[in-house]
Design an enzyme around this catalytic site. Structure first.
Site, mmCIF file in Angstrom:
data_model
loop_
_atom_site.group_PDB
_atom_site.id
_atom_site.type_symbol
_atom_site.label_atom_id
_atom_site.label_comp_id
_atom_site.label_asym_id
_atom_site.label_seq_id
_atom_site.Cartn_x
_atom_site.Cartn_y
_atom_site.Cartn_z
ATOM 1 N N THR A 23 1.161 -1.093 0.483
ATOM 2 C CA THR A 23 0.216 0.013 -0.096
ATOM 3 C C THR A 23 0.937 0.890 0.052
ATOM 4 O O THR A 23 1.867 1.511 0.700
ATOM 5 C CB THR A 23 -0.871 -0.023 1.155
ATOM 6 O OG1 THR A 23 -2.105 0.843 0.687
ATOM 7 C CG2 THR A 23 -0.784 0.073 2.600
ATOM 8 N N GLU A 24 0.674 2.052 -0.606
ATOM 9 C CA GLU A 24 1.535 3.023 -1.269
ATOM 10 C C GLU A 24 1.996 4.251 -0.516
ATOM 11 O O GLU A 24 2.805 4.543 0.230
ATOM 12 C CB GLU A 24 1.398 3.957 -2.530
ATOM 13 C CG GLU A 24 -0.188 4.666 -2.530
ATOM 14 C CD GLU A 24 -1.316 3.839 -3.015
ATOM 15 O OE1 GLU A 24 -0.710 2.911 -2.782
ATOM 16 O OE2 GLU A 24 -2.088 4.342 -3.199
ATOM 17 N N ASN A 25 1.060 4.127 0.958
ATOM 18 C CA ASN A 25 0.940 4.958 1.742
ATOM 19 C C ASN A 25 2.468 4.440 2.639
ATOM 20 O O ASN A 25 3.020 4.673 3.739
ATOM 21 C CB ASN A 25 0.290 5.036 3.212
ATOM 22 C CG ASN A 25 -0.718 4.193 3.436
ATOM 23 O OD1 ASN A 25 -0.759 3.287 2.707
ATOM 24 N ND2 ASN A 25 -0.763 3.898 4.134
#
Lengths: 225, 235
Positions: free
Chosen positions: A50-52
């Site tokens: 997940t890019e966060n």
């Protein structure tokens, strides 16, 4: 007629999950693409990014067990699997653009035969918000799209060229639709699978650019879900 | 060397009208709510604020916008579960928006902190967000030139700080903060716990103290998501 035949979102997600290899590093877009995780093939262990800033996150926690410092890109609480890691945004997008992800799966407003994707805004009204969409279409070894084959009004979503604002140019490699599985090769749609109940002619009539074939077209077979 | 300050008011002192302020956080994770509220108390105007989002509900960055203190937002996703503060002002033409893809935003900040004035990325090529930007071709593929992003101040939420400014973060609350800490002239940190030098294993330090200027201990920091769910407001 197509409404009776077509796959549900869960079935489209199931079909996409069949193509995710054991150990693959995978980013699933917010919303519909997140469903792919639910249909992970037995015996395979993909690692979700997940890019966060998390690799190897798992299911949502039970209600009341949320830790709001442990969220996904959709700002929903997640849990961790053994072997998870946290990292900052520059590392996270190095994983994306640097070619380290095996597959990114996104939703679509329109996909063009050239692989152009439009999925971030419909027009010029309201507040524009792009998030990581324009990054996620670059770098993954495969960029796949999940979508209904047509809009709610019955207009093709697989088109000659996108009319909505672009997210990326020549980036999509495979499209899983409610009627078919279509690859993008050399600026063409190449039909790989279609529902047995729909003829080539009918499928073409709801597709906005020519469907090419390259060898046999398989039956798109999914379980009832 | 001791970078701790006496309280939140001293921590945000000197942030004047027209300042550019980076604020850590993605969604509710890592938002330094107490520092933001102290900034509202201090009241500078015409701020340019850099964050992934543009505030949620009636607290934090949304409250900063509601207070009329923000001239411009630089962010990737100015939407949230309750985006009223930004949306109303944006649609009324009262606040500027520089929309930046999330990975480009991160890299621009990283470049700012690393002394790299510009770089090329595949992100946004062929889209409206690349309009007016130089295009370069490398190994036969087109890339968009993006420029560094720097700030006068960064407001950061850390888990543990030592008094020299070495930091650790909590889970996905890390997000943009280690990058922002490098890219601001003055980096201001609220930490849940402040320890003496040596209190953090050097192997565990995420942000080295060289990037940090002021530290204030906030032992029970509020979580944006909890405040939103409780319907809390700054005012």
């Amino acid at each position: 007629m197509l409404d009776d035949l077509k796959l549900s979102n869960a079935q489209i997600a199931w079909r996409a999950a069949q193509d995710i290899a054991d150990g693959a590093y995978v980013n699933l877009g917010i919303g519909f693409p997140e469903m792919v995780a639910q249909y992970t093939v037995e015996g395979r262990t993909p690692i979700f990014h997940t890019e966060n800033g998390i690799l190897n996150f798992g299911q949502a926690p039970a209600p009341g067990e949320e830790d709001w410092d442990m969220i996904n890109a959709g700002k929903k609480a997640v849990t961790l699997k053994p072997g998870a890691s946290f990292f900052h945004h520059a590392d996270s997008f190095a994983m994306v653009r640097g070619g380290h992800l095996d597959v990114a799966i996104l939703g679509a407003l329109q996909v063009a035969q050239t692989g152009d994707l439009a999925n971030w805004r419909v027009g010029n009204k309201g507040v524009p918000a792009v998030g990581g969409a324009m990054d996620l279409v670059h770098g993954a070894k495969r960029v796949a799209v999940l979508t209904d084959h047509v809009t709610k009004k019955g207009e093709p979503k697989l088109v000659e060229s996108c009319t909505f604002p672009l997210t990326g140019v020549a980036c999509v490699t495979r499209i899983y639709t409610s009627l078919a599985v279509v690859d993008i090769e050399d600026g063409h749609f190449v039909l790989r699978e279609k529902l047995a109940g729909i003829s080539m002619e009918d499928l073409q009539s709801v597709t906005g650019a020519p469907l090419h074939t390259d060898g046999e077209v398989g039956d798109l077979i999914v379980p009832a879900l | 060397m001791d970078k701790t300050v006496s309280g939140l008011a001293e921590a945000v002192s000197g942030i004047g009208d027209g300042a550019t302020v980076m604020i850590g956080g993605f969604g509710g994770a890592g938002n330094p709510i107490e520092l933001i509220h102290a900034l509202i108390d201090a009241g500078p105007k015409n701020l340019t604020v850099i964050n992934n989002n543009a505030g949620n509900g009636q607290i934090g960055i949304a409250a900063l916008i509601d207070a009329g203190m923000v001239k411009k937002m630089i962010c990737s996703f100015p939407k949230s579960s309750d985006p009223r503060a930004f949306t109303d002002r944006y649609l009324a033409g009262e606040i500027e928006l520089e929309l930046v893809p999330q990975g480009t935003l991160a890299e621009r900040i990283r470049a700012g902190g690393a002394g790299i004035p510009a770089f090329y990325t595949p992100t946004s090529y062929g889209t409206e967000l690349a309009d007016g930007k130089p295009i370069g071709e490398f190994d036969g593929r087109p890339y968009v030139q993006e420029r560094w992003l720097k700030a006068d101040f960064a407001l950061i939420k850390a888990e543990v700080a030592d008094t020299m400014g070495n930091l650790t973060y909590r889970m996905a609350a890390r997000n943009f903060s280690p990058l922002m800490a490098t890219a601001a002239a003055t980096t201001i940190v609220q930490a849940t716990r402040v320890v003496a030098p040596g209190g953090i294993d050097p192997e565990q330090v995420i942000t080295p103290g060289i990037f940090v200027n002021r530290i204030v201990e906030v032992t029970e920091p509020k979580q944006e998501e909890d405040l939103i769910r409780a319907g809390a407001s700054y005012a």
